[in-house]
Design a protein around this motif. Structure first.
Motif, mmCIF file in Angstrom:
data_model
loop_
_atom_site.group_PDB
_atom_site.id
_atom_site.type_symbol
_atom_site.label_atom_id
_atom_site.label_comp_id
_atom_site.label_asym_id
_atom_site.label_seq_id
_atom_site.Cartn_x
_atom_site.Cartn_y
_atom_site.Cartn_z
ATOM 1 N N PRO B 50 0.814 -1.210 0.000
ATOM 2 C CA PRO B 50 0.000 0.000 0.000
ATOM 3 C C PRO B 50 0.853 1.268 0.000
ATOM 4 O O PRO B 50 0.504 2.258 -0.606
ATOM 5 N N LEU B 51 1.984 1.220 0.687
ATOM 6 C CA LEU B 51 2.819 2.422 0.736
ATOM 7 C C LEU B 51 3.345 2.817 -0.636
ATOM 8 O O LEU B 51 3.152 3.947 -1.065
ATOM 9 N N PRO B 52 4.005 1.911 -1.329
ATOM 10 C CA PRO B 52 4.454 2.287 -2.673
ATOM 11 C C PRO B 52 3.299 2.718 -3.562
ATOM 12 O O PRO B 52 3.430 3.654 -4.347
ATOM 13 N N ASN B 53 2.170 2.075 -3.424
ATOM 14 C CA ASN B 53 1.039 2.498 -4.245
ATOM 15 C C ASN B 53 0.649 3.931 -3.927
ATOM 16 O O ASN B 53 0.265 4.698 -4.796
ATOM 17 N N LEU B 54 0.747 4.244 -2.657
ATOM 18 C CA LEU B 54 0.339 5.573 -2.235
ATOM 19 C C LEU B 54 1.336 6.620 -2.687
ATOM 20 O O LEU B 54 0.996 7.646 -3.245
ATOM 21 N N PHE B 55 2.613 6.341 -2.430
ATOM 22 C CA PHE B 55 3.623 7.354 -2.712
ATOM 23 C C PHE B 55 4.262 7.155 -4.072
ATOM 24 O O PHE B 55 5.019 7.994 -4.522
ATOM 25 N N GLY B 56 3.975 6.055 -4.697
ATOM 26 C CA GLY B 56 4.898 5.580 -5.709
ATOM 27 C C GLY B 56 4.614 5.901 -7.151
ATOM 28 O O GLY B 56 5.461 5.649 -7.982
ATOM 29 N N ASP B 57 3.459 6.422 -7.472
ATOM 30 C CA ASP B 57 3.169 6.575 -8.893
ATOM 31 C C ASP B 57 3.493 7.994 -9.348
ATOM 32 O O ASP B 57 2.801 8.941 -9.014
ATOM 33 N N SER B 218 8.787 19.888 -4.784
ATOM 34 C CA SER B 218 10.018 19.233 -4.357
ATOM 35 C C SER B 218 9.874 18.665 -2.954
ATOM 36 O O SER B 218 10.308 17.544 -2.671
ATOM 37 N N CYS B 219 9.229 19.430 -2.068
ATOM 38 C CA CYS B 219 8.985 18.957 -0.704
ATOM 39 C C CYS B 219 8.206 17.651 -0.736
ATOM 40 O O CYS B 219 8.577 16.660 -0.081
ATOM 41 N N ALA B 220 7.113 17.659 -1.497
ATOM 42 C CA ALA B 220 6.251 16.483 -1.538
ATOM 43 C C ALA B 220 6.994 15.283 -2.101
ATOM 44 O O ALA B 220 6.917 14.171 -1.555
ATOM 45 N N LEU B 221 7.756 15.506 -3.181
ATOM 46 C CA LEU B 221 8.513 14.402 -3.782
ATOM 47 C C LEU B 221 9.537 13.850 -2.808
ATOM 48 O O LEU B 221 9.724 12.635 -2.686
ATOM 49 N N ALA B 222 10.205 14.757 -2.099
ATOM 50 C CA ALA B 222 11.259 14.315 -1.185
ATOM 51 C C ALA B 222 10.675 13.449 -0.077
ATOM 52 O O ALA B 222 11.250 12.417 0.286
ATOM 53 N N VAL B 223 9.513 13.849 0.449
ATOM 54 C CA VAL B 223 8.893 13.039 1.494
ATOM 55 C C VAL B 223 8.516 11.670 0.952
ATOM 56 O O VAL B 223 8.762 10.637 1.594
ATOM 57 N N PHE B 227 9.899 7.961 2.233
ATOM 58 C CA PHE B 227 9.114 6.806 2.697
ATOM 59 C C PHE B 227 9.364 5.583 1.844
ATOM 60 O O PHE B 227 9.398 4.465 2.359
ATOM 61 N N ILE B 228 9.551 5.807 0.554
ATOM 62 C CA ILE B 228 9.886 4.660 -0.296
ATOM 63 C C ILE B 228 11.225 4.082 0.139
ATOM 64 O O ILE B 228 11.403 2.864 0.225
ATOM 65 N N GLY B 229 12.170 4.990 0.456
ATOM 66 C CA GLY B 229 13.488 4.539 0.900
ATOM 67 C C GLY B 229 13.395 3.703 2.156
ATOM 68 O O GLY B 229 13.986 2.610 2.249
ATOM 69 N N MET B 242 11.220 -0.918 -6.733
ATOM 70 C CA MET B 242 11.056 0.238 -5.862
ATOM 71 C C MET B 242 12.289 1.125 -5.838
ATOM 72 O O MET B 242 12.191 2.334 -5.668
ATOM 73 N N SER B 243 13.476 0.527 -6.043
ATOM 74 C CA SER B 243 14.688 1.328 -6.065
ATOM 75 C C SER B 243 14.626 2.338 -7.198
ATOM 76 O O SER B 243 15.019 3.496 -7.047
ATOM 77 N N GLY B 244 14.118 1.881 -8.328
ATOM 78 C CA GLY B 244 13.974 2.778 -9.476
ATOM 79 C C GLY B 244 13.077 3.944 -9.118
ATOM 80 O O GLY B 244 13.399 5.110 -9.378
ATOM 81 N N ARG B 245 11.976 3.654 -8.453
ATOM 82 C CA ARG B 245 11.053 4.723 -8.065
ATOM 83 C C ARG B 245 11.703 5.685 -7.075
ATOM 84 O O ARG B 245 11.546 6.883 -7.155
ATOM 85 N N PHE B 246 12.424 5.062 -6.152
ATOM 86 C CA PHE B 246 13.110 5.872 -5.149
ATOM 87 C C PHE B 246 14.034 6.870 -5.833
ATOM 88 O O PHE B 246 13.992 8.079 -5.569
#
Lengths: 261, 275
Positions: B50-57, B218-223, B227-229, B242-246
């Motif tokens: 769920p986390l990657p789905n939330l932050f990841g796209d 930038s703030c939003a992306l960094a957060v 979390f992905i990290g 996920m590393s690619g997304r990170f």
């Protein structure tokens, strides 16, 4: 005031100011002043700081309303129409040219600075604009210095040149009234003299309100002079009387002769 | 053009608000359709994430940020240029904005993980991060949000809370920095409000507005990247995709913040600039 009207009764007043009171919040800036301005005269307005000179000009072209918390009472009539109830405020402002104390170069090229007002008024033809720009820059004694670089930014000019640019801009919409608010504080004496010569010529075409801190400038240019102090109109009379040994008020005499202020 | 009387003003404002509302609803629906299908596909593929789905796209992120930025800029222009300073709506929004924009962006991420996710039911069993080493069980348990719209709403809510106030604040500061004499001179030359806005205020404040928007994104992306990290390092045994997304998120955040700094330096606030 009646004496003035009598003296000038052969010409109709172009601006009639009647019991004008302006307050910034609770602080009064103008306390019920009344006078008339006649067509094709230069009216000098002198007085120390805080006497309400700039406020007076801002009431006339209604730019005071951009300052929050101001209240305006009384009437200011331009050509018989009260400026505070006029329908077309943009049209009203086009009748009035305004030059501020410090030059405000709009961040546009020299050409566009001068062409801004005609363009907003709907002039589109290039030849017409060219003509206006050249005429106004010449009137403001700036044409010879900038004619080869009309496309550079107006704000790149020196302070004195920028001030002449703002004068050219104020003339660009062919105003009926030209308000100059201490135009010469950023301009060198030689250029000031050149502009003063221009103003004398312009008197034939328009009415000029000249707010100045240089009492001698009012003496050189103005037909009539008003002396303001702390928001009150102390005296308005012909320049000869104001600068004579016996003006109507002791305060006027003191100010003009440098005893105070 | 004469000054509109209060009635006309009210009508104009209502029309503007209505238009904005309708457009938002339309865009919202399009987004929902596009992205919910994606979320579903991802959920079927890896229900434990769920986390990657939330932050990841990143596409979801970019479009929602873009909308947020647009909304923020429009809102700031309306507040600053149209509403008088004493208007209660303006006071209310400005108060909220100054609170929300002052909150560090990390806290929004924590808010999602500790409040939104557990209480929305996206994690049914784990109440937070899925425990490391327990992935298979977790993946079974969390399968319940397959086809759920909750994640979408959480993501949107978070980005609105994070991005919009920052954009509003930056835009308002940029607009305020346009010197009043410039406005007054333009008005004194007979220009109307629209001409002053388009010819002077917008050109002078635009670089700063863009810089503010970039900084907010930038703030939003960094957060998100953070979390992905954390997720990669602690909670998954297959970090590959996920590393690619990170990297993508971190890179985009860095680029945006550098671009924003460049803009702020190249174009100082209009009032301090020798134009």
């Amino acid at each position: 005031m009646n004496t003035n009207s009598d003296r000038r009764s052969h010409t109709a007043p172009i601006i009639e100011i009647n019991d004008l009171t302006v307050r910034y919040g609770d602080k009064p800036a103008l306390n019920g002043i009344s006078f008339d301005v006649y067509k094709n005269e230069i009216l000098g307005i002198i007085g120390p700081a805080q006497s309400g000179k700039t406020t007076l000009l801002k009431v006339i072209n209604r730019t005071l309303e951009f300052t929050a918390g101001t209240t305006v009472e009384g009437s200011v009539k331009l050509d018989g129409v009260d400026v505070n109830t006029v329908g077309d405020v943009y049209g009203l402002r086009r009748k009035i040219g305004m030059v501020l104390p410090l030059p405000v170069g709009l961040p546009l090229s020299i050409y566009d600075n001068v062409a801004f007002a005609p363009r907003t008024a709907g002039v589109r033809a290039k030849s017409e604009l060219d003509e206006i720009v050249e005429r106004c820059l010449q009137q403001a004694a700036l044409w010879d210095e900038v004619k080869d670089r009309l496309n550079t930014l107006g704000t790149k000019l020196s302070g004195g040149q920028q001030q002449r640019l703002t004068i050219a801009r104020a003339l660009s919409h062919q105003p009926e009234i030209l308000c100059l608010d201490e135009f010469s504080i950023a301009v060198d004496p030689i250029t000031t003299m050149r502009i003063e010569d221009v103003l004398k010529e312009l008197r034939a075409e328009m009415t000029i309100l000249l707010v100045t801190n240089l009492v001698q400038q009012a003496k050189r240019l103005a037909n009539r002079t008003a002396f303001m102090l702390n928001g009150d109109l102390v005296e308005i009379d012909t320049t000869d009387v104001i600068f004579s040994d016996s003006p109507g008020s002791q305060a006027t005499y003191d100010y003009v002769n440098g005893t105070f202020g | 053009m004469s000054r509109p009387n209060p009635k006309q003003k009210f009508a104009l404002q209502s029309i503007a608000l209505l238009t904005l509302g309708v457009v938002s609803v339309l865009v919202w629906n399009v987004l929902k359709k596009t992205y919910l299908s994606d979320v579903q596909v991802l959920s079927v593929a890896r229900v434990s994430d769920p986390l990657p789905n939330l932050f990841g796209d990143i596409y979801f992120f970019l479009s929602i940020s873009f909308l947020g930025v647009l909304l923020g800029i429009t809102c700031a222009f309306y507040l600053e240029e149209w509403l008088p300073e004493t208007n209660w709506v303006r006071c209310l929004i400005e108060g909220q904005v100054s609170i929300l924009s002052g909150v560090p962006s990390l806290l929004y991420g924590l808010l999602v993980v500790t409040v939104f996710l557990p209480y929305s039911g996206a994690f049914q069993r784990t109440q937070g991060f899925p425990p490391a080493g327990d992935l298979n069980t977790a993946s079974l348990q969390v399968s319940s949000f397959q086809g759920d719209t909750t994640l979408f709403y959480i993501a949107v809510l978070t980005f609105v809370l994070l991005v919009v106030p920052r954009v509003i604040k930056a835009t308002q500061e940029a607009l305020r920095s346009v010197p009043i004499p410039i406005r007054e001179s333009a008005y004194a030359l007979g220009a109307n409000r629209w001409q002053v806005l388009t010819k002077h205020v917008v050109p002078l404040s635009l670089p700063r507005v863009v810089a503010g928007a970039c900084r907010a994104m930038s703030c939003a992306l960094a957060v998100s990247a953070l979390f992905i990290g954390i997720y990669i390092s602690g909670y998954t045994i297959q970090p590959g995709q996920m590393s690619g997304r990170f990297a993508l998120f971190l890179g985009a955040a860095l680029l945006l913040s550098i671009f924003s700094s460049f803009l702020s330096q190249r174009y100082p606030l209009a009032s301090t600039r020798h134009i």
